[in-house]
Design a protein around this motif. Structure first.
Motif, PDB file in Angstrom:
ATOM      1  N   ASP A 209       0.795  -1.227   0.000  1.00  0.00           N
ATOM      2  CA  ASP A 209       0.000   0.000   0.000  1.00  0.00           C
ATOM      3  C   ASP A 209       0.828   1.278   0.000  1.00  0.00           C
ATOM      4  N   VAL A 210       2.149   1.158  -0.141  1.00  0.00           N
ATOM      5  CA  VAL A 210       2.977   2.353  -0.280  1.00  0.00           C
ATOM      6  C   VAL A 210       2.525   3.058  -1.554  1.00  0.00           C
ATOM      7  N   ARG A 211       2.334   4.352  -1.463  1.00  0.00           N
ATOM      8  CA  ARG A 211       1.849   5.148  -2.593  1.00  0.00           C
ATOM      9  C   ARG A 211       3.000   5.527  -3.522  1.00  0.00           C
ATOM     10  N   ASP A 212       2.703   5.608  -4.794  1.00  0.00           N
ATOM     11  CA  ASP A 212       3.683   6.065  -5.772  1.00  0.00           C
ATOM     12  C   ASP A 212       3.857   7.571  -5.607  1.00  0.00           C
ATOM     13  N   PRO A 213       5.097   8.081  -5.541  1.00  0.00           N
ATOM     14  CA  PRO A 213       5.285   9.519  -5.315  1.00  0.00           C
ATOM     15  C   PRO A 213       4.797  10.393  -6.471  1.00  0.00           C
ATOM     16  N   GLU A 214       4.775   9.844  -7.671  1.00  0.00           N
ATOM     17  CA  GLU A 214       4.332  10.615  -8.836  1.00  0.00           C
ATOM     18  C   GLU A 214       2.828  10.479  -9.075  1.00  0.00           C
ATOM     19  N   HIS A 215       2.272   9.311  -8.772  1.00  0.00           N
ATOM     20  CA  HIS A 215       0.850   9.032  -8.978  1.00  0.00           C
ATOM     21  C   HIS A 215       0.255   8.629  -7.637  1.00  0.00           C
ATOM     22  N   GLU A 216      -0.032   9.612  -6.800  1.00  0.00           N
ATOM     23  CA  GLU A 216      -0.425   9.374  -5.411  1.00  0.00           C
ATOM     24  C   GLU A 216      -1.725   8.595  -5.262  1.00  0.00           C
ATOM     25  N   GLU A 217      -2.521   8.546  -6.311  1.00  0.00           N
ATOM     26  CA  GLU A 217      -3.781   7.806  -6.234  1.00  0.00           C
ATOM     27  C   GLU A 217      -3.571   6.303  -6.339  1.00  0.00           C
ATOM     28  N   ALA A 218      -2.374   5.890  -6.705  1.00  0.00           N
ATOM     29  CA  ALA A 218      -2.100   4.467  -6.940  1.00  0.00           C
ATOM     30  C   ALA A 218      -1.060   3.937  -5.961  1.00  0.00           C
ATOM     31  N   THR A 219      -1.248   2.680  -5.574  1.00  0.00           N
ATOM     32  CA  THR A 219      -0.257   2.013  -4.730  1.00  0.00           C
ATOM     33  C   THR A 219       0.797   1.362  -5.619  1.00  0.00           C
ATOM     34  N   LEU A 220       1.917   0.996  -5.008  1.00  0.00           N
ATOM     35  CA  LEU A 220       2.959   0.309  -5.762  1.00  0.00           C
ATOM     36  C   LEU A 220       2.483  -1.056  -6.249  1.00  0.00           C
ATOM     37  N   GLU A 221       1.580  -1.683  -5.505  1.00  0.00           N
ATOM     38  CA  GLU A 221       1.019  -2.948  -5.962  1.00  0.00           C
ATOM     39  C   GLU A 221       0.152  -2.732  -7.203  1.00  0.00           C
ATOM     40  N   GLU A 222      -0.690  -1.715  -7.182  1.00  0.00           N
ATOM     41  CA  GLU A 222      -1.575  -1.456  -8.323  1.00  0.00           C
ATOM     42  C   GLU A 222      -0.791  -1.134  -9.595  1.00  0.00           C
ATOM     43  N   LEU A 223       0.362  -0.522  -9.441  1.00  0.00           N
ATOM     44  CA  LEU A 223       1.210  -0.193 -10.596  1.00  0.00           C
ATOM     45  C   LEU A 223       2.134  -1.351 -10.974  1.00  0.00           C
ATOM     46  N   ARG A 224       2.104  -2.405 -10.179  1.00  0.00           N
ATOM     47  CA  ARG A 224       2.987  -3.565 -10.330  1.00  0.00           C
ATOM     48  C   ARG A 224       4.460  -3.180 -10.228  1.00  0.00           C
TER      49      ARG A 224
END
Length: 190
Positions: A59-74
């Motif tokens: 659930d760590v958030r992507d710093p560039e795309h804060e709406e997405a988690t690192l899992e969701e972005l794979r």
């Protein structure tokens, strides 16, 4: 509403290390994992698993795309988490969404901070870019492996604010509870 990005703008952004339109994947719902490091029968405890470690970082958030988690972005995947017991270690490899991602070092720093804050100090931690996943893989991995550089980066108030925002507790999923004597406060567990 923002205007669609042209193919030329998208290509220029990617060459500059930005992914303006990342693919966000659906992830399965899950229940909270509670990890008890105090010990089970006869002073023995079950080893920490890759699933438990992945639950910390998913659930760590992507710093560039804060709406997405690192899992969701794979960017973070369970198969890239490795754990061992003798001596206790955790290795996490991550895959930036594009090979020239300008946020790769910051993503690695966020993962490192999340693990450092969540795990007992006896674990040897390594966070690195997955082999072949970034054009500057060796340089970034060297930075992430340097404890003094990581500590110096976290002394920067702006950078620390960004990291804290990415690793802070998600309202969708509560933080796991690490149940060992040193971290239990407020009488929640004996």
């Amino acid at each position: 509403m923002a205007e669609p990005i042209s193919a030329a703008e998208s290509k220029a952004a990617e060459e500059a290390g930005q992914n303006l339109n990342p693919e966000i994947h659906r992830v399965a719902r899950r229940k909270r994992i509670t990890i008890d490091l105090r010990g089970a029968t006869n002073g023995e405890r079950e080893p920490v698993t890759r699933e438990e470690i992945f639950d910390l970082i998913r659930d760590v958030r992507d710093p560039e795309h804060e709406e997405a988690t690192l899992e969701e972005l794979r960017v973070a995947r369970i198969e890239d988490v490795h754990v061992g017991e003798s001596p206790p270690y955790v290795d996490v490899f991550f895959t930036p969404t594009i090979p020239h991602c300008s946020m790769a070092t910051l993503i690695g720093l966020c993962l490192s901070v999340k693990l450092l804050r969540s795990l007992p100090s006896k674990f040897k931690l390594r966070v690195a870019i997955a082999p072949g996943a970034h054009a500057s893989e060796d340089e970034i991995n060297k930075q992430l492996a340097d404890k003094e550089r990581v500590a110096a980066a976290l002394e920067n108030p702006h950078l620390l604010k960004v990291v804290n925002k990415c690793v802070s507790q998600s309202s969708k999923f509560p933080e796991p509870l690490w149940a060992h004597d040193e971290l239990i406060q407020g009488g929640r567990m004996s």
